[in-house]
Design a protein around this motif. Structure first.
Motif, PDB file in Angstrom:
ATOM      1  N   HIS A 178      41.820  33.539  39.405  1.00 36.37           N
ATOM      2  CA  HIS A 178      40.868  32.740  38.616  1.00 36.37           C
ATOM      3  C   HIS A 178      41.394  32.573  37.198  1.00 36.37           C
ATOM      4  CE1 HIS A 178      37.544  32.262  41.492  1.00 36.37           C
ATOM      5  NE2 HIS A 178      38.047  33.376  42.025  1.00 36.37           N
ATOM      6  N   HIS A 223      45.311  32.817  44.987  1.00 36.67           N
ATOM      7  CA  HIS A 223      43.880  32.930  44.646  1.00 36.67           C
ATOM      8  C   HIS A 223      43.745  33.784  43.385  1.00 36.67           C
ATOM      9  CE1 HIS A 223      39.500  33.241  46.221  1.00 36.67           C
ATOM     10  NE2 HIS A 223      39.518  33.684  44.972  1.00 36.67           N
ATOM     11  N   HIS A 225      39.040  34.775  51.040  1.00 35.57           N
ATOM     12  CA  HIS A 225      38.360  35.976  51.534  1.00 35.57           C
ATOM     13  C   HIS A 225      38.117  36.002  53.045  1.00 35.57           C
ATOM     14  CE1 HIS A 225      37.934  37.549  47.553  1.00 35.57           C
ATOM     15  NE2 HIS A 225      37.330  36.448  47.130  1.00 35.57           N
ATOM     16  N   HIS A 271      36.130  29.182  48.942  1.00 33.46           N
ATOM     17  CA  HIS A 271      35.673  30.567  49.057  1.00 33.46           C
ATOM     18  C   HIS A 271      34.695  30.583  50.239  1.00 33.46           C
ATOM     19  CE1 HIS A 271      36.905  31.418  44.867  1.00 33.46           C
ATOM     20  NE2 HIS A 271      36.612  32.685  45.081  1.00 33.46           N
ATOM     21  N   ASP A 293      42.646  37.458  42.920  1.00 34.09           N
ATOM     22  CA  ASP A 293      41.250  37.132  42.579  1.00 34.09           C
ATOM     23  C   ASP A 293      41.011  37.301  41.075  1.00 34.09           C
ATOM     24  OD1 ASP A 293      38.805  36.151  43.214  1.00 34.09           O
ATOM     25  OD2 ASP A 293      38.036  37.935  44.198  1.00 34.09           O
TER      26      ASP A 293
HETATM   27 ZN   LIG Z   1      37.655  34.259  43.972  1.00 37.83          ZN
END
Ligand SMILES: [Zn+2]
Length: 468
Positions: A85, A83, A341, A316, A398
């Motif tokens: 970005h 995960h 998450h 998500h 993240d």
């Molecule tokens: Zn994220």
């Protein structure tokens, strides 16, 4: 205490031990490392007062960090970061090097702190090349890095507000494919340096196929260049759109439709004899407490169009502490292959059992959760409970760029100290990130072999390092 009483008392007490999450079996050499590791974890833990919440490894403050444990976490073969970005997986120091070389900055008015490319159409009159500003002494590297960090003392309007600000301050860059290629390449290289062998990147798309193809081809070029240096390294993309009010539901679905089309065109052809899927899934992002509910996208995400596309869902969900946010249920109904998450899954005990039964892995992002204010003491992070309940988790970064100085290294360090993990748990976390990746079975098996080689060499080297 008399001996008989003490024995009986201990027998009863032994029934109720704190559970060690889900240890892997260890061989003799690993057991040896585990014993050495226990000692340094204890030392690292003692650097924190028990009454203070365990927070984050701060940018400029090294005194709370145990150097040997930090080195262990840096060198640890972590498997995959599942995960990350696209624009924010590069660590801040490497990002700073690139912007000093290529970017301009505004240092006054309401554009203060915003970064621009030299070709920007919105260049404010006061914008100056960063390298020039540093030369003239108007700006320093330290100050620049400080401007790009979310920190407790700067966030009067909330952490997400600050994160959005940082995205818009750096937004001009995201249209410059030349600079982005450098950012992606350095981001991938830094993963390899930290023992990450796979990155599954949330790839923020648009409705325009051509734009998506150009961006994904460029990411692929950056990946190929790094793979030539690190032959086992793999990158996969998860096509992503937003749930916020900037996009209508229809336009977000259009973006995902475009990603489905592009997934048929842009493949991983690093080995031309054995091409693989490059885009492996779909997702929807943005701050959940201020976005549309995931259920509004259910009809599209559960349609034949998506089901027949060969792309899985990596949604998500549950990035919220609120009871009314039930996106963890939506993701379950939509059969999300993994979820990002799931912070508030602890509010749904029956659903936790289903996640465990279905082996729906959770991408846990400790530094991000802390930085965005969801958890104030990482010892209390709900993911520990998920592990104990048999739900597979993997640690992920993240938006690493804005969260912490060494994404993934700091995430592992905190998890090891806060959850008191042993080597078996750590090994399981690393292996999970390959087992629950979006790769084909054949790729998983090849990658697991490569990881095992890294792990074996890591174990021997760490024994030497910790014994010295
Ligand atoms: Zn994220």
């Amino acid at each position: 205490m008399d001996k008989k009483f003490a024995e009986k008392y201990e027998r009863i007490k032994k029934r109720y031990k704190p559970v060690i999450p889900y240890s892997e079996k260890l061989n003799e050499e690993e057991e040896k490392l585990n014993e050495l590791l226990k000692k340094i974890i204890k030392e690292a833990d003692s650097l924190y007062s028990v009454n203070d919440p365990y927070g984050i490894i701060e940018w400029k403050d090294d005194e709370d960090i145990h150097p040997k444990l930090y080195d262990f976490c840096y060198r640890l073969p972590k498997g995959g970061d599942l995960h990350a970005h696209d624009n924010t997986m590069i660590p801040l120091d490497k990002f700073t090097d690139i912007i000093i070389e290529y970017a301009m900055i505004s240092l006054s008015g309401n554009t203060k702190g915003n970064l621009y490319t030299v070709f920007s159409a919105d260049l404010p009159a006061d914008a100056i090349k960063i390298s020039e500003a540093i030369e003239k002494g108007i700006l320093s590297r330290e100050k620049l890095m400080d401007m790009l960090v979310i920190s407790d003392d700067k966030e009067e309007n909330g952490y997400w507000h600050r994160l959005e600000q940082l995205f818009s301050a750096t937004g001009d860059f995201y249209n410059d494919i030349y600079i982005m290629e450098k950012i992606w390449e350095e981001g991938f290289r830094s993963c390899c340096e930290k023992g990450i062998i796979l990155v599954e990147v949330r790839d923020w798309g648009s409705e325009d196929d051509l734009m998506n193809i150009i961006r994904d081809n460029t990411i692929r070029e950056a990946y190929y260049r790094v793979r030539r240096e690190y032959p086992d390294f793999l990158v996969r993309l998860i096509g992503c759109s937003g749930k916020d009010s900037e996009n209508s539901v229809e336009s977000s679905c259009e973006t995902l439709r475009s990603m489905i089309r592009v997934s048929r065109i842009v493949k991983d052809e690093f080995d031309p004899e054995d091409p693989q899927d490059f885009i492996i899934g779909l997702d929807l992002g943005n701050e959940e407490d201020n976005s549309r509910p995931l259920s509004l996208y259910a009809q599209f995400l559960m349609s034949e169009e998506v089901r027949n596309s060969s792309l899985k869902l990596y949604l998500h969900c549950g990035e919220s502490l609120r009871r009314e946010n039930d996106s963890v249920v939506d993701a379950y109904i939509m059969d999300s292959y993994r979820v990002g998450h799931a912070m508030n899954l602890y509010r749904f005990p029956d659903l936790m059992k289903e996640y465990a039964k279905r082996k729906t892995a959770i991408e846990v992002c400790l530094m991000s959760n802390y930085r965005l204010g969801y958890v104030r003491d990482l010892r209390m992070h709900p993911a520990l409970q998920y592990m104990i309940s048999g739900i597979p988790i993997s640690l992920c970064s993240d938006d690493g760029l804005f969260m912490t100085r060494a994404p993934m290294v700091d995430d592992f360090y905190s998890a090891i100290v806060c959850w008191d993990l042993n080597l078996g748990d750590i090994k399981a976390l690393c292996r999970n990130s390959i087992i629950y990746s979006g790769l084909s079975d054949k790729e998983i098996s090849r990658l697991m072999d490569a990881w095992q080689r890294q792990w074996n060499s890591f174990v021997s080297k760490q024994i030497k390092a910790l014994e010295s």
